[in-house]
Design a protein around this motif. Structure first.
Motif, PDB file in Angstrom:
ATOM      1  N   ALA A 168      44.161 -67.432  -0.841  1.00 49.38           N
ATOM      2  CA  ALA A 168      45.328 -67.271   0.013  1.00 49.38           C
ATOM      3  C   ALA A 168      44.938 -67.857   1.368  1.00 49.38           C
ATOM      4  CB  ALA A 168      45.713 -65.799   0.120  1.00 49.38           C
ATOM      5  N   ALA A 169      45.749 -67.655   2.377  1.00 54.14           N
ATOM      6  CA  ALA A 169      45.482 -68.270   3.672  1.00 54.14           C
ATOM      7  C   ALA A 169      44.145 -67.809   4.244  1.00 54.14           C
ATOM      8  CB  ALA A 169      46.598 -67.936   4.644  1.00 54.14           C
ATOM      9  N   GLU A 180      54.003 -71.649  13.337  1.00 58.45           N
ATOM     10  CA  GLU A 180      53.713 -70.224  13.488  1.00 58.45           C
ATOM     11  C   GLU A 180      54.497 -69.397  12.470  1.00 58.45           C
ATOM     12  OE1 GLU A 180      51.460 -68.671  15.303  1.00 58.45           O
ATOM     13  OE2 GLU A 180      50.716 -70.621  15.994  1.00 58.45           O
ATOM     14  N   ASP A 181      55.730 -69.807  12.194  1.00 59.74           N
ATOM     15  CA  ASP A 181      56.537 -69.088  11.207  1.00 59.74           C
ATOM     16  C   ASP A 181      55.909 -69.146   9.829  1.00 59.74           C
ATOM     17  OD1 ASP A 181      58.389 -68.349  13.090  1.00 59.74           O
ATOM     18  OD2 ASP A 181      59.859 -69.904  12.567  1.00 59.74           O
ATOM     19  N   HIS A 182      55.367 -70.310   9.470  1.00 59.81           N
ATOM     20  CA  HIS A 182      54.751 -70.451   8.153  1.00 59.81           C
ATOM     21  C   HIS A 182      53.465 -69.624   8.069  1.00 59.81           C
ATOM     22  CE1 HIS A 182      54.372 -72.424   4.271  1.00 59.81           C
ATOM     23  NE2 HIS A 182      53.083 -72.597   4.521  1.00 59.81           N
ATOM     24  N   SER A 188      52.206 -62.299   5.615  1.00 62.55           N
ATOM     25  CA  SER A 188      53.076 -61.232   5.109  1.00 62.55           C
ATOM     26  C   SER A 188      52.984 -61.078   3.598  1.00 62.55           C
ATOM     27  CB  SER A 188      54.530 -61.505   5.509  1.00 62.55           C
ATOM     28  OG  SER A 188      55.084 -62.578   4.743  1.00 62.55           O
ATOM     29  N   LYS A 189      52.539 -62.111   2.908  1.00 61.37           N
ATOM     30  CA  LYS A 189      52.445 -62.074   1.453  1.00 61.37           C
ATOM     31  C   LYS A 189      51.120 -61.487   0.954  1.00 61.37           C
ATOM     32  CE  LYS A 189      54.872 -64.221  -1.127  1.00 61.37           C
ATOM     33  NZ  LYS A 189      55.968 -63.801  -2.023  1.00 61.37           N
ATOM     34  N   ILE A 190      50.173 -61.253   1.855  1.00 58.86           N
ATOM     35  CA  ILE A 190      48.840 -60.783   1.462  1.00 58.86           C
ATOM     36  C   ILE A 190      48.775 -59.261   1.555  1.00 58.86           C
ATOM     37  CG2 ILE A 190      46.373 -60.902   1.965  1.00 58.86           C
ATOM     38  CD1 ILE A 190      46.870 -63.672   3.204  1.00 58.86           C
ATOM     39  N   GLY A 226      44.759 -59.867  -2.887  1.00 58.68           N
ATOM     40  CA  GLY A 226      45.724 -59.146  -3.700  1.00 58.68           C
ATOM     41  C   GLY A 226      47.045 -59.857  -3.893  1.00 58.68           C
ATOM     42  N   ARG A 227      47.198 -61.061  -3.305  1.00 56.90           N
ATOM     43  CA  ARG A 227      48.480 -61.749  -3.391  1.00 56.90           C
ATOM     44  C   ARG A 227      48.763 -62.306  -4.788  1.00 56.90           C
ATOM     45  NH1 ARG A 227      50.742 -67.103  -0.087  1.00 56.90           N
ATOM     46  NH2 ARG A 227      52.449 -67.512  -1.582  1.00 56.90           N
TER      47      ARG A 227
END
Length: 230
Positions: A168-169, A180-182, A188-190, A226-227
């Motif tokens: 993940a990121a 910044e939004d991305h 938020s997905k992690i 955990g994503r």
């Protein structure tokens, strides 16, 4: 934890190894005894353009790695598929897919001839889930996963394993290529509610590069907090 001399006598090539995840992998391989050559157009590495298949083939024959880590990559802009500039699409694919393919293609027969080798490709959880406003990056990393599985099966009896890691990121300078939004969307997905670290990715990669992972090939390993759901 550093495993002293785990890679003693092994030669490694790390593409994109001058910064970020690639640099962390190169540092750990070195600390564990490997002779590491960094391929990167940025200062600090051997100036190899991995999008030039002739240059890759020549350099691979010269460096003759036992371990190949393909970490070079770019994200491209964060825009919708229908607004995605064609020139940026081609740039992302040229490095993330074609460059990686050239490196895998050049290394595979050399390693097979020796009867031993480790190839680890850097994918992304985006290649599994498809991030909105990142169509080139997401689809290019899906291609990396598919190529890894194909090559892993092709080399399964040659003593050469081929695997990829799908983080993940991870907080690196690659964030400079994103909005910044991305970045906020990715966090938020992690489920762990944090970004990964380069050292966490390096630890997984180095296990895959070691003799301990001798029965593991053609696989995609998640490092996603955990994503990942499959």
């Amino acid at each position: 934890m550093i495993f002293e001399n785990r890679f003693k006598g092994r030669r490694a090539v790390v593409t994109g190894g001058a910064s970020g995840i690639g640099a962390a992998i190169a540092d750990r391989l070195t600390a564990e005894g490997a002779e590491v050559t960094i391929w990167d157009l940025a200062p600090g590495g051997r100036q190899i353009d991995v999008t030039d298949h002739s240059a890759v083939a020549e350099a691979m024959a010269e460096d003759a790695p036992d371990i190949l880590i393909c970490s070079a990559g770019i994200t491209g802009p964060n825009v919708t598929t229908w607004d995605y500039p064609v020139e940026d699409w081609l740039k992302v694919y040229n490095l993330n897919v074609h460059g990686l393919f050239y490196c895998n293609r050049a290394a595979a027969p050399l390693m097979a001839a020796k009867g031993h080798g480790r190839i680890i490709n850097m994918a992304s959880v985006a290649g599994k889930e498809g991030n909105p406003n990142a169509p080139a990056y997401s689809s290019s990393k899906a291609a990396v996963i598919g190529l890894t599985k194909s090559l892993g099966k092709e080399l399964a009896t040659a003593g050469v394993t081929v695997n990829c890691v799908a983080p993940a990121a991870v907080a690196t300078a690659i964030f400079d290529q994103m909005t910044e939004d991305h970045i906020a969307f990715m966090k938020s997905k992690i489920p762990m509610n944090r970004f990964g670290t380069v050292n966490e990715i390096a630890a997984m990669v180095c296990w895959l590069a070691s003799d301990e992972a001798s029965f593991t090939t053609g696989c995609c390993f998640d490092a996603s907090g955990g994503r990942a759901t499959y």
